[in-house]
Design a protein around this motif. Structure first.
Motif, PDB file in Angstrom:
ATOM      1  N   ASP A   9       0.803  -1.219   0.000  1.00  0.00           N
ATOM      2  CA  ASP A   9       0.000   0.000   0.000  1.00  0.00           C
ATOM      3  C   ASP A   9       0.840   1.274   0.000  1.00  0.00           C
ATOM      4  OD1 ASP A   9       0.459  -0.986   2.809  1.00  0.00           O
ATOM      5  OD2 ASP A   9      -0.388   0.980   3.275  1.00  0.00           O
ATOM      6  N   LEU A  10       2.110   1.181   0.430  1.00  0.00           N
ATOM      7  CA  LEU A  10       2.933   2.392   0.480  1.00  0.00           C
ATOM      8  C   LEU A  10       3.934   2.464  -0.676  1.00  0.00           C
ATOM      9  CD1 LEU A  10       3.575   2.614   4.324  1.00  0.00           C
ATOM     10  CD2 LEU A  10       2.156   4.131   2.970  1.00  0.00           C
ATOM     11  N   GLU A  11       3.799   1.526  -1.628  1.00  0.00           N
ATOM     12  CA  GLU A  11       4.722   1.450  -2.748  1.00  0.00           C
ATOM     13  C   GLU A  11       4.810   2.751  -3.543  1.00  0.00           C
ATOM     14  OE1 GLU A  11       3.950  -2.504  -4.474  1.00  0.00           O
ATOM     15  OE2 GLU A  11       4.437  -1.490  -6.343  1.00  0.00           O
ATOM     16  N   GLN A  12       3.684   3.382  -3.725  1.00  0.00           N
ATOM     17  CA  GLN A  12       3.639   4.594  -4.543  1.00  0.00           C
ATOM     18  C   GLN A  12       4.028   5.845  -3.742  1.00  0.00           C
ATOM     19  OE1 GLN A  12       2.921   4.540  -7.891  1.00  0.00           O
ATOM     20  NE2 GLN A  12       2.924   2.317  -7.646  1.00  0.00           N
ATOM     21  N   HIS A  13       4.319   5.658  -2.458  1.00  0.00           N
ATOM     22  CA  HIS A  13       4.644   6.820  -1.643  1.00  0.00           C
ATOM     23  C   HIS A  13       6.133   7.130  -1.720  1.00  0.00           C
ATOM     24  CE1 HIS A  13       0.902   7.126   1.050  1.00  0.00           C
ATOM     25  NE2 HIS A  13       0.592   6.542  -0.072  1.00  0.00           N
ATOM     26  N   MET A  14       6.460   8.409  -1.517  1.00  0.00           N
ATOM     27  CA  MET A  14       7.852   8.837  -1.421  1.00  0.00           C
ATOM     28  C   MET A  14       8.539   8.130  -0.262  1.00  0.00           C
ATOM     29  SD  MET A  14       8.208  12.878  -1.318  1.00  0.00           S
ATOM     30  CE  MET A  14       9.414  13.662  -2.310  1.00  0.00           C
ATOM     31  N   ASN A  15       9.831   7.881  -0.377  1.00  0.00           N
ATOM     32  CA  ASN A  15      10.547   7.449   0.825  1.00  0.00           C
ATOM     33  C   ASN A  15      11.856   8.205   0.975  1.00  0.00           C
ATOM     34  OD1 ASN A  15      12.940   5.693  -0.031  1.00  0.00           O
ATOM     35  ND2 ASN A  15      11.243   4.983  -1.314  1.00  0.00           N
ATOM     36  N   PHE A  16      12.385   8.204   2.187  1.00  0.00           N
ATOM     37  CA  PHE A  16      13.502   9.092   2.515  1.00  0.00           C
ATOM     38  C   PHE A  16      14.649   8.350   3.174  1.00  0.00           C
ATOM     39  CE2 PHE A  16       9.417  11.057   3.687  1.00  0.00           C
ATOM     40  CZ  PHE A  16       9.311  11.962   2.658  1.00  0.00           C
ATOM     41  N   THR A  17      15.843   8.943   3.059  1.00  0.00           N
ATOM     42  CA  THR A  17      16.892   8.584   4.003  1.00  0.00           C
ATOM     43  C   THR A  17      17.025   9.752   4.970  1.00  0.00           C
ATOM     44  OG1 THR A  17      18.448   9.385   2.377  1.00  0.00           O
ATOM     45  CG2 THR A  17      18.260   6.999   2.602  1.00  0.00           C
ATOM     46  N   ILE A  18      17.233   9.387   6.219  1.00  0.00           N
ATOM     47  CA  ILE A  18      17.181  10.376   7.290  1.00  0.00           C
ATOM     48  C   ILE A  18      18.442  10.262   8.117  1.00  0.00           C
ATOM     49  CG2 ILE A  18      15.959  10.895   9.451  1.00  0.00           C
ATOM     50  CD1 ILE A  18      13.428   9.925   7.838  1.00  0.00           C
ATOM     51  N   ASP A  19      19.079  11.378   8.424  1.00  0.00           N
ATOM     52  CA  ASP A  19      20.284  11.296   9.251  1.00  0.00           C
ATOM     53  C   ASP A  19      19.908  11.252  10.728  1.00  0.00           C
ATOM     54  OD1 ASP A  19      19.799  13.821  10.196  1.00  0.00           O
ATOM     55  OD2 ASP A  19      21.349  14.797   8.986  1.00  0.00           O
ATOM     56  N   LYS A  20      20.953  11.190  11.575  1.00  0.00           N
ATOM     57  CA  LYS A  20      20.643  10.957  12.985  1.00  0.00           C
ATOM     58  C   LYS A  20      19.956  12.152  13.636  1.00  0.00           C
ATOM     59  CE  LYS A  20      25.234  12.096  14.933  1.00  0.00           C
ATOM     60  NZ  LYS A  20      25.741  12.882  13.805  1.00  0.00           N
ATOM     61  N   ASN A  21      20.031  13.307  13.007  1.00  0.00           N
ATOM     62  CA  ASN A  21      19.314  14.463  13.545  1.00  0.00           C
ATOM     63  C   ASN A  21      17.902  14.580  12.980  1.00  0.00           C
ATOM     64  OD1 ASN A  21      21.583  15.291  15.015  1.00  0.00           O
ATOM     65  ND2 ASN A  21      22.451  16.177  13.127  1.00  0.00           N
ATOM     66  N   LYS A  22      17.460  13.524  12.322  1.00  0.00           N
ATOM     67  CA  LYS A  22      16.118  13.434  11.740  1.00  0.00           C
ATOM     68  C   LYS A  22      15.969  14.247  10.463  1.00  0.00           C
ATOM     69  CE  LYS A  22      14.011  12.566  16.195  1.00  0.00           C
ATOM     70  NZ  LYS A  22      13.565  13.262  17.385  1.00  0.00           N
ATOM     71  N   ARG A  23      17.062  14.818   9.980  1.00  0.00           N
ATOM     72  CA  ARG A  23      16.965  15.591   8.735  1.00  0.00           C
ATOM     73  C   ARG A  23      16.924  14.644   7.542  1.00  0.00           C
ATOM     74  NH1 ARG A  23      19.842  21.187   6.933  1.00  0.00           N
ATOM     75  NH2 ARG A  23      18.994  21.149   4.818  1.00  0.00           N
ATOM     76  N   ILE A  24      16.074  14.984   6.612  1.00  0.00           N
ATOM     77  CA  ILE A  24      15.958  14.163   5.399  1.00  0.00           C
ATOM     78  C   ILE A  24      17.083  14.558   4.452  1.00  0.00           C
ATOM     79  CG2 ILE A  24      14.522  13.693   3.377  1.00  0.00           C
ATOM     80  CD1 ILE A  24      12.088  14.012   5.223  1.00  0.00           C
ATOM     81  N   THR A  25      17.885  13.547   4.070  1.00  0.00           N
ATOM     82  CA  THR A  25      19.041  13.862   3.233  1.00  0.00           C
ATOM     83  C   THR A  25      18.819  13.502   1.773  1.00  0.00           C
ATOM     84  OG1 THR A  25      19.966  11.744   3.915  1.00  0.00           O
ATOM     85  CG2 THR A  25      20.751  13.700   5.070  1.00  0.00           C
ATOM     86  N   SER A  26      17.990  12.521   1.517  1.00  0.00           N
ATOM     87  CA  SER A  26      17.649  12.237   0.130  1.00  0.00           C
ATOM     88  C   SER A  26      16.283  11.575   0.078  1.00  0.00           C
ATOM     89  CB  SER A  26      18.692  11.325  -0.520  1.00  0.00           C
ATOM     90  OG  SER A  26      18.588  10.038   0.040  1.00  0.00           O
ATOM     91  N   ALA A  27      15.718  11.560  -1.123  1.00  0.00           N
ATOM     92  CA  ALA A  27      14.372  11.017  -1.257  1.00  0.00           C
ATOM     93  C   ALA A  27      14.220  10.279  -2.567  1.00  0.00           C
ATOM     94  CB  ALA A  27      13.350  12.154  -1.184  1.00  0.00           C
ATOM     95  N   GLN A  28      13.355   9.272  -2.573  1.00  0.00           N
ATOM     96  CA  GLN A  28      12.969   8.600  -3.809  1.00  0.00           C
ATOM     97  C   GLN A  28      11.456   8.766  -3.960  1.00  0.00           C
ATOM     98  OE1 GLN A  28      14.841   6.640  -1.407  1.00  0.00           O
ATOM     99  NE2 GLN A  28      16.596   7.618  -2.393  1.00  0.00           N
ATOM    100  N   LEU A  29      11.014   8.922  -5.194  1.00  0.00           N
ATOM    101  CA  LEU A  29       9.582   9.176  -5.395  1.00  0.00           C
ATOM    102  C   LEU A  29       8.737   7.913  -5.266  1.00  0.00           C
ATOM    103  CD1 LEU A  29       9.751  11.859  -8.194  1.00  0.00           C
ATOM    104  CD2 LEU A  29       8.901  12.180  -5.871  1.00  0.00           C
ATOM    105  N   LYS A  30       9.375   6.725  -5.465  1.00  0.00           N
ATOM    106  CA  LYS A  30       8.641   5.481  -5.274  1.00  0.00           C
ATOM    107  C   LYS A  30       9.488   4.496  -4.479  1.00  0.00           C
ATOM    108  CE  LYS A  30       5.516   5.771  -9.109  1.00  0.00           C
ATOM    109  NZ  LYS A  30       5.314   5.536 -10.539  1.00  0.00           N
ATOM    110  N   SER A  31       8.819   3.537  -3.851  1.00  0.00           N
ATOM    111  CA  SER A  31       9.559   2.551  -3.060  1.00  0.00           C
ATOM    112  C   SER A  31       9.463   1.183  -3.700  1.00  0.00           C
ATOM    113  CB  SER A  31       8.963   2.455  -1.656  1.00  0.00           C
ATOM    114  OG  SER A  31       8.790   3.730  -1.129  1.00  0.00           O
ATOM    115  N   LYS A  32      10.408   0.334  -3.308  1.00  0.00           N
ATOM    116  CA  LYS A  32      10.315  -1.064  -3.735  1.00  0.00           C
ATOM    117  C   LYS A  32       9.685  -1.843  -2.604  1.00  0.00           C
ATOM    118  CE  LYS A  32      14.250  -1.383  -6.873  1.00  0.00           C
ATOM    119  NZ  LYS A  32      15.375  -0.547  -6.373  1.00  0.00           N
ATOM    120  N   PRO A  33       8.716  -2.711  -2.922  1.00  0.00           N
ATOM    121  CA  PRO A  33       8.079  -3.475  -1.858  1.00  0.00           C
ATOM    122  C   PRO A  33       9.094  -4.343  -1.108  1.00  0.00           C
ATOM    123  CG  PRO A  33       7.105  -3.966  -4.010  1.00  0.00           C
ATOM    124  CD  PRO A  33       8.185  -3.001  -4.248  1.00  0.00           C
ATOM    125  N   ASN A  34       8.803  -4.569   0.152  1.00  0.00           N
ATOM    126  CA  ASN A  34       9.582  -5.437   1.031  1.00  0.00           C
ATOM    127  C   ASN A  34      10.937  -4.891   1.459  1.00  0.00           C
ATOM    128  OD1 ASN A  34       7.560  -7.344   1.117  1.00  0.00           O
ATOM    129  ND2 ASN A  34       8.269  -8.277  -0.796  1.00  0.00           N
TER     130      ASN A  34
END
Lengths: 371, 402
Positions: free
Chosen positions: A158-183
């Motif tokens: 259900d979240l496949e089409q959602h953006m996903n992020f990499t987040i550093d230890k200070n919770k800042r988003i450092t990069s993003a992908q527009l779609k996710s791969k399941p699992n």
């Protein structure tokens, strides 16, 4: 007052076609007496966000009927309160807006004229208990421009089409992908954002002059480096309603004590909905009910097992309802058998009918159907 | 809308209801719970709004806090109006002293200026402790058509019971010729329901005269009605057909709750065109667990049922744990019944905690009487409470107690 909120009411009108033929995603019935928007509105009201705009694009009659003046959510106010924005035409052409960004641009004037510092932008395609005060605290503590709520975990379908992020230890988003791969283990965006109001105004100005089209791509994705965008890990209950399968599965989760306690256990966090003044539910002499979640106003003479009954449902003598979701004012005659069935509002099933679906594909009956 | 009101209602809600014992030690009778999700006053208020009467003064005196909070601004009954709506009218301090409401007539007398505000042609007097559905508008139309000074709603009761009521003797045009309060040998079976419509001017005249009379008990039934009758006012009886119940006693409150269940309930609360409104708070639907057994009962939002419920009325957010049995009983909101406990032929008030293996009441038969547990009481493990008991304080185990 810290924040105002803007809710997008049409999100999954394609993926959950049956239920949104005559209504918005926001007004999909859930859990016996609620509509999906009740959860978003209750979260906001419980965090003292009482200035709420709702963007409606199509099929919003049922939504307006449900919301009324907003008084059932305590949102009938002189200052703030509830406002519904019917669609305006696109700022460039004569068509209805078709994107989240265009919708926001259509209410740019409203956003500019408000006093609050922050804006909550939220979908209402899920049942959740977000504590917005906690989100605001993090937003202010990190001095963020934008805070995006995400869920960490294995990416379900259900979240496949959602953006996903990499987040550093200070919770800042450092990069993003527009779609996710399941699992994969990801930080998936749940489309709830907190953004500084003046920044949003600026971004919308920029979007107009540069002809931008996508909220996610142009405003978030392309600004990951230039803006201070932080993630907020929401790990509470999250029932995502974006397909019939999910709709069925997540309603049925209410039969588990854990889910009920998560959603309704905190008496200081009430879930508000339209008051219908139904009478209490009456169980007849031949009623037999097991493991079911039942709203007021029902009259039960038959058997109900593992099911969700909405307000005003009538279950006839000898009728057996199993593993089903029976929406408001559905009437069944005598000796009806239902198994894995979803009936929409005002369905009438005459005596001796036998309907059955299966767990993956529940049998769905349209609003006002008569069999 | 902003001009004169045709008819406003004055609702007498100050009575103590002492015959409800533990149920009214902390709340006024009209605020006592009824029918799982209602309070007694909901029925009268809903009748008002369903009859297009949009201005209601609620006269309170005894233990008004729960009632005041419950009524609030009247929004649940659609009585939050710009001009009119529902207003709580407690006794107040005036320039020449202050006094409690001495009787039903005196309560109205002290609020004449409230009535004057709306300058109505007619005033409807109601009491807040009856369970019924009635279109006051039809009564008002009759009242106007008859050009009556006062119209009194009457109900046919069995002649054998007539001596418990105020009995109206009427001529064949329905005009009241004689009024007898609780007569030993009733001449008719038309009992007053305590619902009156007066022409405002007549009401004012007789209330002012009544107040000046030091021998008067300041009561509608005892003083005002007989006096008007004696001085030749035109008094009409308005016959009411349908369900009506005075819930002034434990027995009648229990019976009225039972009238909501059964194969064909004698009192129908499911009519979508005559809704009974009540103050709802956001509570989730009820959950009926796997091993629960429920027959012939009324259950409302928030209840969690794991035990057995037979012939009972269960209020909001009540929990009935595994192995518990509730039979022929009425349970008010937020009460918890622990596992293995047995409740028979009882009325249990709000916020009561009943621990494990408690036994309350006795199976219903012709001799047993109803056990009553008051608001907020805690009954500890293994306690036995006899039929007919009236419990207002916590009970711990010390052998058998009541």
């Amino acid at each position: 007052m810290k924040a105002l909120a803007i809710i997008f009411s049409n999100i999954h009108n394609e993926t959950i076609d049956e239920l949104t033929r005559k209504r918005t995603t926001a007004s999909i019935p859930f859990g016996g007496r609620y509509r999906l928007i009740d959860f978003a509105l209750s979260n906001l009201v419980n965090a003292e966000v009482v200035n709420v705009g709702i963007l409606a694009q199509n099929n919003y009659q049922s939504l307006m009927d449900h919301l009324g003046s907003g008084k059932d959510w305590d949102l009938s106010r002189k200052n703030g309160g509830l406002v519904i924005f019917p669609p305006t035409t696109n700022y460039k052409s004569d068509t209805l807006y078709s994107s989240r960004l265009a919708a926001l641009i259509s209410i740019k004037g409203f956003i500019e004229s408000q006093m609050e510092e922050l804006v909550v932008l939220s979908d209402c395609d899920s049942v959740n208990l977000i504590d917005f005060n906690d989100v605001f605290d993090q937003h202010l503590a990190t001095n963020a421009d934008i805070t995006i709520l995400y869920r960490r975990g294995k990416c379900e379908k259900d979240l496949e089409q959602h953006m996903n992020f990499t987040i550093d230890k200070n919770k800042r988003i450092t990069s993003a992908q527009l779609k996710s791969k399941p699992n994969e283990i990801t930080n998936s965006c749940i489309n709830v954002f907190v953004i500084n109001r003046r920044l949003l105004q600026g971004l919308l100005e920029e979007a107009i002059t540069q002809g931008m089209e996508s909220f996610h791509r142009d405003l978030i994705f392309n600004n990951i480096k230039s803006l201070k965008i932080y993630g907020y890990d929401y790990d509470g209950v999250y029932l995502h309603i974006n397909s019939m399968e999910n709709y069925f599965k997540n309603n049925m989760k209410l039969l588990q004590e854990e889910t009920r306690n998560q959603l309704f256990g905190d008496k200081n966090h009430r879930i508000y909905t339209k008051v219908r003044d139904s009478a209490p539910t009456r169980y007849g002499f031949s009623a037999k009910v097991e493991n079911s979640f039942i709203a007021d106003g029902c009259e039960i003479e038959g058997t109900v097992i593992n099911s969700i009954l909405f307000r005003g449902v009538k279950v006839g003598r000898g009728t057996v309802i199993k593993n089903s979701i029976i929406m408001q004012d559905t009437i069944t005659g005598d000796n009806v058998k239902l198994n894995y069935v979803i009936t929409d509002k005002n369905v009438t099933i005459r005596s001796r009918n036998n309907l059955s679906g299966c767990e993956k594909i529940p049998y769905y009956l349209n609003k006002n159907t008569m069999i | 809308m902003y001009s004169q009101k045709k008819c406003i209602a004055m609702l007498l809600a100050g009575g103590q209801g002492s015959r409800l014992y533990a149920l009214t030690t902390k709340v006024a009778k009209p605020a006592v719970s009824f029918g799982a999700k209602y309070r007694i006053i909901d029925f009268t208020l809903s009748n008002c709004v369903n009859s297009n009467i949009d201005t209601v003064g609620v006269l309170t005196q005894y233990q008004p806090l729960v009632l005041n909070e419950y009524i609030g601004n009247g929004q649940p009954w659609d009585l939050d109006r710009t001009f009119g709506g529902v207003h709580i009218l407690p006794p107040y301090q005036a320039k020449n002293g202050s006094e409690w409401y001495k009787g039903t007539a005196n309560a109205i007398y002290q609020n004449l200026s409230f009535i004057e505000n709306y300058d109505p042609e007619h005033v409807l007097i109601l009491s807040g402790d009856h369970i019924y559905k009635m279109d006051y508008n039809m009564m008002l139309n009759e009242h106007i058509k008859n050009d009556a000074d006062c119209t009194i709603a009457v109900l046919e009761v069995p002649l054998t019971e007539a001596s418990r009521f105020g009995i109206m003797n009427t001529d064949d045009m329905g005009r009241i010729t004689e009024f007898e309060e609780k007569p030993a040998h009733p001449k008719s079976n038309l009992a007053s329901m305590g619902i009156y419509i007066f022409k405002k001017d007549k009401l004012f005249k007789y209330l002012i005269a009544d107040n000046a009379d030091p021998t008067s008990q300041n009561d509608f039934g005892k003083n005002i009605i007989p006096k008007m009758l004696n001085s030749g006012c035109k008094m009409q009886a308005y016959p009411f057909k349908g369900y009506w119940k005075d819930v002034g006693t434990i027995q009648s409150l229990w019976e009225a709750n039972q009238d909501l269940i059964g194969d064909n309930p004698s009192f129908d609360i499911y009519n979508p065109f005559w809704k009974i409104y009540s103050r709802n708070i956001g509570i989730e639907p009820q959950y009926i667990a796997k091993d629960a057994i429920i027959t012939n009962s009324l259950i409302t939002d928030g209840a969690k049922i794991e035990g057995t419920i037979i012939n009972s009325v269960i209020g909001s957010s009540v929990e009935v744990k595994k192995g518990a049995v509730v039979k022929d009983s009425v349970i008010f909101a937020n009460t918890i019944i622990g596992s293995g406990s047995i409740i028979e032929y009882s009325i249990i008030d709000e916020n009561v905690i009943i621990d494990k293996n408690v036994h309350i009441g006795h199976a219903k038969d012709t001799n047993s009487s109803i056990a009553v547990i008051g608001r907020g009481v805690h009954i500890f493990d293994d306690v036995v409470i006899k039929a007919g008991a009236n419990i207002e304080e916590d009970v711990k185990k010390k052998g058998k107690e009541e």
